[in-house]
Design an enzyme around this catalytic site. Sequence first.
Site, PDB file in Angstrom:
ATOM      1  N   LYS A 219     -59.103 -53.943  42.727  1.00  0.00           N
ATOM      2  CA  LYS A 219     -58.894 -53.307  41.418  1.00  0.00           C
ATOM      3  C   LYS A 219     -59.470 -51.892  41.421  1.00  0.00           C
ATOM      4  O   LYS A 219     -58.851 -50.959  40.904  1.00  0.00           O
ATOM      5  CB  LYS A 219     -59.539 -54.141  40.298  1.00  0.00           C
ATOM      6  CG  LYS A 219     -59.324 -53.498  38.935  1.00  0.00           C
ATOM      7  CD  LYS A 219     -60.087 -54.130  37.799  1.00  0.00           C
ATOM      8  CE  LYS A 219     -60.056 -53.198  36.597  1.00  0.00           C
ATOM      9  NZ  LYS A 219     -60.929 -53.612  35.494  1.00  0.00           N
TER      10      LYS A 219
ATOM     11  N   LYS B 127     -70.137 -49.689  35.281  1.00  0.00           N
ATOM     12  CA  LYS B 127     -69.320 -48.493  35.554  1.00  0.00           C
ATOM     13  C   LYS B 127     -70.097 -47.513  36.426  1.00  0.00           C
ATOM     14  O   LYS B 127     -69.536 -46.902  37.332  1.00  0.00           O
ATOM     15  CB  LYS B 127     -68.966 -47.785  34.239  1.00  0.00           C
ATOM     16  CG  LYS B 127     -67.829 -48.418  33.490  1.00  0.00           C
ATOM     17  CD  LYS B 127     -67.441 -47.486  32.344  1.00  0.00           C
ATOM     18  CE  LYS B 127     -66.527 -48.135  31.350  1.00  0.00           C
ATOM     19  NZ  LYS B 127     -66.346 -47.306  30.159  1.00  0.00           N
TER      20      LYS B 127
ATOM     21  N   ASP C  30     -63.746 -42.393  28.521  1.00  0.00           N
ATOM     22  CA  ASP C  30     -63.291 -43.369  27.542  1.00  0.00           C
ATOM     23  C   ASP C  30     -61.980 -43.914  28.078  1.00  0.00           C
ATOM     24  O   ASP C  30     -61.250 -43.216  28.791  1.00  0.00           O
ATOM     25  CB  ASP C  30     -63.094 -42.744  26.152  1.00  0.00           C
ATOM     26  CG  ASP C  30     -63.057 -43.830  25.083  1.00  0.00           C
ATOM     27  OD1 ASP C  30     -63.660 -44.905  25.284  1.00  0.00           O
ATOM     28  OD2 ASP C  30     -62.425 -43.614  24.041  1.00  0.00           O
TER      29      ASP C  30
ATOM     30  N   HIS D 217     -57.013 -47.198  36.711  1.00  0.00           N
ATOM     31  CA  HIS D 217     -57.022 -45.938  35.963  1.00  0.00           C
ATOM     32  C   HIS D 217     -58.342 -45.190  36.186  1.00  0.00           C
ATOM     33  O   HIS D 217     -58.365 -43.991  36.386  1.00  0.00           O
ATOM     34  CB  HIS D 217     -56.794 -46.233  34.477  1.00  0.00           C
ATOM     35  CG  HIS D 217     -57.604 -47.382  33.934  1.00  0.00           C
ATOM     36  ND1 HIS D 217     -57.683 -48.592  34.576  1.00  0.00           N
ATOM     37  CD2 HIS D 217     -58.396 -47.496  32.832  1.00  0.00           C
ATOM     38  CE1 HIS D 217     -58.473 -49.399  33.887  1.00  0.00           C
ATOM     39  NE2 HIS D 217     -58.928 -48.762  32.835  1.00  0.00           N
ATOM     40  N   ARG D 218     -59.469 -45.950  36.171  1.00  0.00           N
ATOM     41  CA  ARG D 218     -60.771 -45.288  36.352  1.00  0.00           C
ATOM     42  C   ARG D 218     -60.903 -44.733  37.766  1.00  0.00           C
ATOM     43  O   ARG D 218     -61.394 -43.637  37.973  1.00  0.00           O
ATOM     44  CB  ARG D 218     -61.904 -46.277  36.068  1.00  0.00           C
ATOM     45  CG  ARG D 218     -62.913 -45.762  35.071  1.00  0.00           C
ATOM     46  CD  ARG D 218     -63.985 -46.754  34.714  1.00  0.00           C
ATOM     47  NE  ARG D 218     -63.569 -48.128  34.799  1.00  0.00           N
ATOM     48  CZ  ARG D 218     -62.918 -48.775  33.836  1.00  0.00           C
ATOM     49  NH1 ARG D 218     -62.637 -48.174  32.702  1.00  0.00           N
ATOM     50  NH2 ARG D 218     -62.556 -50.024  33.992  1.00  0.00           N
TER      51      ARG D 218
HETATM   52  P1  IMP Z   1     -64.572 -48.230  27.300  1.00  0.00           P
HETATM   53  O1  IMP Z   1     -63.965 -47.112  28.054  1.00  0.00           O
HETATM   54  O2  IMP Z   1     -65.667 -48.914  28.059  1.00  0.00           O
HETATM   55  O3  IMP Z   1     -64.952 -47.836  25.898  1.00  0.00           O
HETATM   56  O4  IMP Z   1     -63.433 -49.344  27.202  1.00  0.00           O
HETATM   57  C1  IMP Z   1     -62.642 -49.498  26.102  1.00  0.00           C
HETATM   58  C2  IMP Z   1     -61.919 -50.843  26.118  1.00  0.00           C
HETATM   59  O5  IMP Z   1     -60.673 -50.697  26.808  1.00  0.00           O
HETATM   60  C3  IMP Z   1     -62.638 -51.971  26.826  1.00  0.00           C
HETATM   61  O6  IMP Z   1     -63.540 -52.626  25.980  1.00  0.00           O
HETATM   62  C4  IMP Z   1     -61.473 -52.877  27.201  1.00  0.00           C
HETATM   63  O7  IMP Z   1     -61.071 -53.638  26.096  1.00  0.00           O
HETATM   64  C5  IMP Z   1     -60.375 -51.875  27.517  1.00  0.00           C
HETATM   65  N1  IMP Z   1     -60.385 -51.548  28.963  1.00  0.00           N
HETATM   66  C6  IMP Z   1     -60.678 -50.332  29.518  1.00  0.00           C
HETATM   67  N2  IMP Z   1     -60.590 -50.387  30.865  1.00  0.00           N
HETATM   68  C7  IMP Z   1     -60.264 -51.673  31.157  1.00  0.00           C
HETATM   69  C8  IMP Z   1     -60.058 -52.364  32.393  1.00  0.00           C
HETATM   70  O8  IMP Z   1     -60.173 -51.829  33.506  1.00  0.00           O
HETATM   71  N3  IMP Z   1     -59.709 -53.672  32.275  1.00  0.00           N
HETATM   72  C9  IMP Z   1     -59.585 -54.314  31.090  1.00  0.00           C
HETATM   73  N4  IMP Z   1     -59.790 -53.729  29.917  1.00  0.00           N
HETATM   74  C10 IMP Z   1     -60.127 -52.409  29.945  1.00  0.00           C
END
Ligand code: IMP
Length: 190
Positions: free
Chosen positions: A170, A12, A68, A175-176
């Site tokens: 992607k 990230k 998050d 979203h990110r």
């Molecule tokens: P975190 O923000 O890294 O805690 O992500 C939380 C969880 O959301 C991840 O472990 C995935 O299961 C899911 N997730 C978040 N963003 C993505 C993405 O871009 N692709 C697929 N899964 C995602």
Amino acid sequence: MELIFASHNENKVKEIRAILPESIHLLSLNDIGFHEEIEETGNTLEENAQIKAETIYNQTGENVFADDSGLFVDALDGAPGVFSARYAGTGNSKDNIRKLIDELKNKESRNASFQAVFCIILNGKIDFLKGEINGKIIQEEKGTDGFGYDPVFIPDGYEKTFAEMDSEMKNQISHRAKAVQKLITFIQNI
Ligand code: IMP
């Protein structure tokens, strides 16, 4: 300016660093020598992002943001949501996908969204920024790129899953990526 990203996830960090303008120098938790895990005990993406940002701000007093994210499925009342990483209880994304497909077996709606929330503490002031992408969950996995639920998520307006797209594609629409664009605008308008 220097900005700490309160994340241990170097993928990230790399992804966000590539999008930020040169004027914003991103420091990871490794860069500042913070190696502890920060527990995500919140019930919303906002709460978890805030916990992470405040933990680092309280230690350093420096400008910081944390993220998050999760997958929100309409027919499952927003599940797995904030619990996306731990949906099946094993922390394994293949298990999470299997559970998701199973839960959706008899549901008509396949609508879902990925959401990302950033909590930023800039000059001691806290703010939140959100990015979202809508799409559909398919019944079998397609593609091998990406992570998490990527193989079963097709964003609206596209025919490929996130796992079938190259990372550049992607990272333009995710979203990110949307939350990062809002972060840049936010910082530039301070
Ligand atoms: P975190 O923000 O890294 O805690 O992500 C939380 C969880 O959301 C991840 O472990 C995935 O299961 C899911 N997730 C978040 N963003 C993505 C993405 O871009 N692709 C697929 N899964 C995602």
